[in-house]
Design a protein around this motif. Structure first.
Motif, PDB file in Angstrom:
ATOM      1  N   GLY A 269      -3.385  -4.739  -0.970  1.00 20.68           N
ATOM      2  CA  GLY A 269      -2.994  -3.405  -0.536  1.00 20.68           C
ATOM      3  C   GLY A 269      -3.004  -2.371  -1.630  1.00 20.68           C
ATOM      4  O   GLY A 269      -3.205  -1.179  -1.368  1.00 20.68           O
ATOM      5  N   ALA A 270      -2.793  -2.788  -2.861  1.00 20.38           N
ATOM      6  CA  ALA A 270      -2.814  -1.862  -3.990  1.00 20.38           C
ATOM      7  C   ALA A 270      -4.240  -1.472  -4.364  1.00 20.38           C
ATOM      8  O   ALA A 270      -4.458  -0.403  -4.929  1.00 20.38           O
ATOM      9  CB  ALA A 270      -2.105  -2.484  -5.196  1.00 20.38           C
ATOM     10  N   VAL A 271      -5.209  -2.320  -4.067  1.00 19.91           N
ATOM     11  CA  VAL A 271      -6.609  -2.030  -4.392  1.00 19.91           C
ATOM     12  C   VAL A 271      -7.092  -0.814  -3.618  1.00 19.91           C
ATOM     13  O   VAL A 271      -7.712   0.109  -4.182  1.00 19.91           O
ATOM     14  CB  VAL A 271      -7.487  -3.259  -4.080  1.00 19.91           C
ATOM     15  CG1 VAL A 271      -8.965  -2.889  -4.066  1.00 19.91           C
ATOM     16  CG2 VAL A 271      -7.231  -4.356  -5.110  1.00 19.91           C
ATOM     17  N   GLN A 272      -6.843  -0.812  -2.315  1.00 20.21           N
ATOM     18  CA  GLN A 272      -7.323   0.289  -1.480  1.00 20.21           C
ATOM     19  C   GLN A 272      -6.687   1.612  -1.922  1.00 20.21           C
ATOM     20  O   GLN A 272      -7.361   2.640  -2.027  1.00 20.21           O
ATOM     21  CB  GLN A 272      -6.997   0.009  -0.010  1.00 20.21           C
ATOM     22  CG  GLN A 272      -7.704  -1.216   0.572  1.00 20.21           C
ATOM     23  CD  GLN A 272      -6.912  -2.505   0.427  1.00 20.21           C
ATOM     24  OE1 GLN A 272      -6.183  -2.690  -0.549  1.00 20.21           O
ATOM     25  NE2 GLN A 272      -7.044  -3.400   1.401  1.00 20.21           N
ATOM     26  N   ALA A 273      -5.380   1.587  -2.183  1.00 22.35           N
ATOM     27  CA  ALA A 273      -4.700   2.803  -2.607  1.00 22.35           C
ATOM     28  C   ALA A 273      -5.215   3.287  -3.949  1.00 22.35           C
ATOM     29  O   ALA A 273      -5.414   4.498  -4.159  1.00 22.35           O
ATOM     30  CB  ALA A 273      -3.188   2.552  -2.678  1.00 22.35           C
ATOM     31  N   CYS A 274      -5.460   2.374  -4.873  1.00 24.90           N
ATOM     32  CA  CYS A 274      -5.902   2.759  -6.213  1.00 24.90           C
ATOM     33  C   CYS A 274      -7.252   3.465  -6.173  1.00 24.90           C
ATOM     34  O   CYS A 274      -7.473   4.441  -6.911  1.00 24.90           O
ATOM     35  CB  CYS A 274      -5.969   1.529  -7.117  1.00 24.90           C
ATOM     36  SG  CYS A 274      -6.321   1.894  -8.852  1.00 24.90           S
ATOM     37  N   PHE A 275      -8.160   2.990  -5.336  1.00 27.16           N
ATOM     38  CA  PHE A 275      -9.454   3.660  -5.233  1.00 27.16           C
ATOM     39  C   PHE A 275      -9.276   5.120  -4.845  1.00 27.16           C
ATOM     40  O   PHE A 275      -9.924   6.017  -5.409  1.00 27.16           O
ATOM     41  CB  PHE A 275     -10.346   2.947  -4.209  1.00 27.16           C
ATOM     42  CG  PHE A 275     -11.615   3.687  -3.909  1.00 27.16           C
ATOM     43  CD1 PHE A 275     -12.563   3.901  -4.893  1.00 27.16           C
ATOM     44  CD2 PHE A 275     -11.860   4.202  -2.643  1.00 27.16           C
ATOM     45  CE1 PHE A 275     -13.734   4.598  -4.627  1.00 27.16           C
ATOM     46  CE2 PHE A 275     -13.018   4.899  -2.363  1.00 27.16           C
ATOM     47  CZ  PHE A 275     -13.964   5.093  -3.359  1.00 27.16           C
ATOM     48  N   ALA A 276      -8.362   5.389  -3.916  1.00 18.55           N
ATOM     49  CA  ALA A 276      -8.173   6.762  -3.438  1.00 18.55           C
ATOM     50  C   ALA A 276      -7.415   7.617  -4.441  1.00 18.55           C
ATOM     51  O   ALA A 276      -7.833   8.738  -4.760  1.00 18.55           O
ATOM     52  CB  ALA A 276      -7.445   6.742  -2.095  1.00 18.55           C
TER      53      ALA A 276
ATOM     54  N   ALA B 233       0.828  -1.203   0.000  1.00 18.94           N
ATOM     55  CA  ALA B 233       0.000   0.000   0.000  1.00 18.94           C
ATOM     56  C   ALA B 233       0.866   1.259   0.000  1.00 18.94           C
ATOM     57  O   ALA B 233       0.571   2.228  -0.712  1.00 18.94           O
ATOM     58  CB  ALA B 233      -0.938  -0.008   1.201  1.00 18.94           C
ATOM     59  N   ALA B 234       1.942   1.243   0.784  1.00 21.79           N
ATOM     60  CA  ALA B 234       2.805   2.422   0.866  1.00 21.79           C
ATOM     61  C   ALA B 234       3.572   2.648  -0.425  1.00 21.79           C
ATOM     62  O   ALA B 234       3.630   3.766  -0.955  1.00 21.79           O
ATOM     63  CB  ALA B 234       3.778   2.269   2.039  1.00 21.79           C
ATOM     64  N   SER B 235       4.179   1.597  -0.950  1.00 18.86           N
ATOM     65  CA  SER B 235       5.062   1.755  -2.112  1.00 18.86           C
ATOM     66  C   SER B 235       4.293   2.028  -3.399  1.00 18.86           C
ATOM     67  O   SER B 235       4.851   2.591  -4.346  1.00 18.86           O
ATOM     68  CB  SER B 235       5.933   0.509  -2.286  1.00 18.86           C
ATOM     69  OG  SER B 235       5.134  -0.647  -2.476  1.00 18.86           O
ATOM     70  N   LEU B 236       3.013   1.647  -3.444  1.00 20.91           N
ATOM     71  CA  LEU B 236       2.195   1.856  -4.645  1.00 20.91           C
ATOM     72  C   LEU B 236       1.145   2.941  -4.431  1.00 20.91           C
ATOM     73  O   LEU B 236       0.232   3.097  -5.244  1.00 20.91           O
ATOM     74  CB  LEU B 236       1.516   0.541  -5.038  1.00 20.91           C
ATOM     75  CG  LEU B 236       2.460  -0.639  -5.278  1.00 20.91           C
ATOM     76  CD1 LEU B 236       1.660  -1.916  -5.530  1.00 20.91           C
ATOM     77  CD2 LEU B 236       3.398  -0.374  -6.443  1.00 20.91           C
TER      78      LEU B 236
END
Length: 791
Positions: A374-381, A340-343
């Protein structure tokens, strides 16, 4: 000998790499004849059942198994006090109790086990176990987890992350800092901020957790189980049973879907414990209700973002704070935090970044791996932010993304250079250029109304009066493979032999086939590398070295790479044997298009044959076992987040077309077009299926899928497919796919892991389209009717 043993198509073995070869298990699955783990049977087996806690946080004051043991047909009851060896396990942190250790920390935690001669007997006996609970204060969010005096859910932590977190209820924290955000903010012409929320999604695989443990004469146990990672299970089970790993033989059984939910242990240790206690085979199969408590889920998240740009639309800075709810136990939360942090910034070039991601311990259901990790949550935002920024600038949202898109040679916020194709702008161009579905598609030629094409469907809520169309776009970036210095490798054993004068290749790996089609790819690789059409797949088990997990879009890359390397080793051994036996003058060499140069065998046109079927009839088979690794990664710095943390990146872009009934808040997703770079499509049909499947899971998160946890009790309110909704065929739209193949020189065949990336961008594309149709600033998924109507 001639090359008649080979079936040839255009100079290649039929069914090789690049073809849409059929699945070996396909016919059995569509006809209902495939044996899943829940179909396992043993003549004298018992049935296991788990007693689970009705409370999310409580101390066990008393536990009485007398009535359960007295139930006719019951052979064993086990509690924490009966465990023979290690009492805790875990993928990264050994914090999960095999059975409740005097305290339960989540709703549904296993408290006791029962083995009986019938599954209903086991359930009735479990209900007779008397447990006295003293409920304890709940930790349910960041405020209650880190407040002064908050209950510490895992006191005395000694894991690797404990010294680097601000509070013991924080599992892991990872910052990523690059450039100077303060200076960039001063130069920004436009700044947009947003707070976003992602609900808890379930993997919702159709085959529940199941397996069969059979005690062996040597004091060990044979376990047949549906899992994603045989060797990780073995590593965790052995200490619990108090047995060396070679006394536990694990074989993969038929898996009915996984998506991350089978990475952690569920019934594996429990079935083995009961089998060893009773001396009888023990089968455990969860029902759907129990399955919701038997595996981890996608982390719910709260995210705060700030983007700054020039008036021309150049991104100057991004800040983000991502808080993931890890639930009661760590599972793979530390790795999810790292992703999540790196992406967190997405597939964009930004010189100034300040990101913080962390995961919490709470009394909510445990969360871990799920497709996208973890990348899914970040991508939505970050994709919602790009739309918000485009609106503030008065520019086209696709063009804003293309203007800032990364490419090969771009530098990630972690400092890692993207050294393979990164066609982000091209994917956006392609998906935007695809033909649009027709307007008012519910109107039939005869003037009637096709209700199935309208929001609300066959419920007949509208004939189109309040229906508004919206179109939205999104693009995402996902890592491939295990990251941050993890020793990510896979083992393959390949054997070349002969049967009736015909060459046969046997491929043996521990790869978990969970529906992704890896077994098909392995046969294709063997055909391509050895030129033999007959390929036999040995059942996946722990009698061969680890293949790692079927997750992180890594199996085709890593285990496929191992199979390729093992085939190459077999080929060299076979040809060396042929040279020694026949010499270079043997006519088979010329027939095969092979020749000797500097003592090495080379081929014409990249073609390789298994020449030695006649030789193999008399000699030992040619065999090689290879442990194959991709290039190494390194951990992210715990202060700055800098480091070469990921093996490879994959990219996908979506265009969503939706129709919204603005009066009732109902949504119909009409189309979800996707463009994705896969490097090399080893099996084009399977690749398309993976992209469409990931897209559909993103659809579920966007508009319907969420595990609802009561905030007052931390209990799951909807553990069934009656109340937890997943997309059906009537909800799934047309999913046209445009596949791009830009080879990654670092990967076998140039391939790029494909299974997860479409799960990222489909969700924000749908929500963007709903925003366009409704005019509402939606900040949470799944989007529900009340979010659109204000009720």
């Amino acid at each position: 000998m001639t090359n008649d043993h080979r079936l040839r198509t255009g100079g290649r073995t039929r069914g090789g790499v690049g073809e849409s070869a059929p699945r070996p298990d396909g016919t059995l699955k569509v006809t209902g004849e495939f044996a899943y783990a829940s179909d396992l049977w043993h003549e004298d087996m018992l049935w296991g059942h788990t007693l689970r806690s009705p409370h999310a946080h409580a101390r066990i004051r008393a536990l009485d198994t007398t009535e359960a043991l007295a139930t006719p047909g019951v052979h064993a009851v086990m509690t924490y006090a009966d465990l023979p060896a290690a009492t805790h396990y875990g993928l990264e942190i050994e914090d999960t109790p095999v059975l409740a250790d005097g305290v339960v920390r989540c709703h549904g935690e296993p408290v006791a086990l029962v083995a009986a001669d019938h599954p209903e007997t086991a359930r009735r006996a479990a209900a007779r176990i008397r447990v006295a609970y003293e409920e304890l204060p709940l930790v349910t969010d960041e405020a209650t987890a880190t407040a002064p005096g908050a209950p510490v859910l895992h006191p005395g932590r000694t894991d690797a992350h404990a010294a680097h977190v601000p509070h013991p209820n924080v599992v892991h924290r990872q910052p990523v800092v690059r450039g100077d955000v303060t200076a960039a903010r001063a130069r920004a012409d436009v700044v947009v901020t947003g707070d976003y929320e992602v609900g808890m999604q379930d993997q919702a695989f159709l085959g529940p957790e199941s397996g069969l443990a059979v005690p062996a004469a040597d004091g060990g146990v044979d376990l047949y189980v549906a899992t994603q990672w045989l060797h990780a299970d073995l590593r965790q089970i052995a200490p619990v049973l108090g047995l060396p790993e070679d006394k536990i033989r694990m074989t993969l059984s038929g898996v009915g879907g996984a998506f991350g939910g089978r990475e952690d242990l569920s019934m594996q240790a429990h079935a083995c414990l009961l089998a060893l206690r009773t001396g009888r085979p023990v089968k455990m199969v969860y029902n759907r209700f129990e399955s919701f408590f038997g595996h981890v889920h996608r982390h719910p998240a709260r995210l705060h973002y700030e983007h700054g740009a020039t008036r021309d639309g150049d991104l100057l800075f991004v800040t983000a704070r991502i808080v993931l709810d890890g639930g009661a136990y760590a599972s793979s939360s530390p790795a999810v935090v790292g992703n999540a942090a790196s992406l967190a910034v997405g597939p964009y070039e930004v010189d100034n970044v300040d990101v913080e991601a962390l995961a919490l311990y709470t009394n909510n259901p445990p969360c871990g791996a799920m497709r996208g990790f973890g990348a899914v949550q970040a991508c939505f935002a970050y994709e919602a932010q790009m739309d918000k920024l485009a609106d503030a600038l008065g520019t086209d949202p696709v063009e804003l993304r293309r203007r800032n898109a990364m490419s090969q040679g771009s530098v990630m916020p972690t400092g890692q250079v993207v050294d393979a194709p990164a066609p982000v702008a091209e994917l956006l161009r392609r998906v935007k250029a695809l033909p649009m579905p027709p307007e008012r598609q519910w109107e039939t030629a005869g003037g009637a109304c096709d209700l199935r094409a309208l929001p609300g469907g066959l419920s007949n809520t509208t004939h189109g009066e309040d229906v508004v169309r919206g179109v939205g776009y999104a693009v995402g970036i996902k890592n491939v493979g295990f990251s941050e210095g993890f020793d990510d490798y896979s083992t393959a054993r390949v054997r070349l032999t002969a049967a009736g004068g015909e060459p046969v290749v046997t491929v043996h790996t521990a790869m978990a086939e969970v529906g992704q089609g890896g077994i098909t790819v392995h046969t294709q690789i063997a055909r391509t590398e050895l030129g033999v059409e007959r390929v036999v797949l040995h059942p996946a088990d722990t009698r061969v070295g680890s293949a790692g997990s079927t997750s992180a879009s890594r199996q085709t890359y890593v285990t496929g790479g191992a199979v390729k390397a093992a085939c190459e080793a077999v080929r060299e051994k076979a040809l060396a044997r042929g040279r020694a036996r026949f010499g270079a003058a043997h006519p088979a060499w010329a027939t095969a298009g092979l020749r000797l140069e500097d003592g090495k065998v080379v081929t014409d046109g990249g073609e390789v044959l298994a020449l030695l079927a006649d030789l193999l009839e008399d000699d030992e088979p040619v065999e090689a076992e290879v442990e194959w690794r991709h290039r190494p990664t390194e951990p992210f710095d715990l202060r700055t987040g800098q480091g070469f943390g990921h093996v490879q990146y994959s990219f996908a872009a979506h265009r969503a077309v939706v129709e919204v009934d603005t009066a009732l808040g109902l949504v119909k997703v009409v189309e979800l077009a996707c463009a994705q770079d896969v490097g090399k499509a080893l099996n084009p049909l399977a690749v398309t299926g993976q992209i469409q499947g990931g897209t559909a899971q993103g659809l579920g998160l966007a508009v319907m899928e969420e595990i609802v946890v009561d905030p007052a009790t931390a209990r799951v309110r909807n553990p069934s497919f009656t109340d937890y909704l997943i997309p059906t065929v009537l909800d799934t739209p047309a999913i046209p796919v445009d596949v791009l193949e830009l080879a990654d020189e670092h990967a076998p065949y140039g391939l790029r892991g494909a299974g997860e990336a479409p799960t990222l961008s489909s969700t924000p594309a749908i929500v963007a389209a709903i925003r366009r149709a409704s005019g509402l600033a939606l900040h949470r998924v799944p989007v529900r009717p009340e979010h659109l109507t204000g009720t």
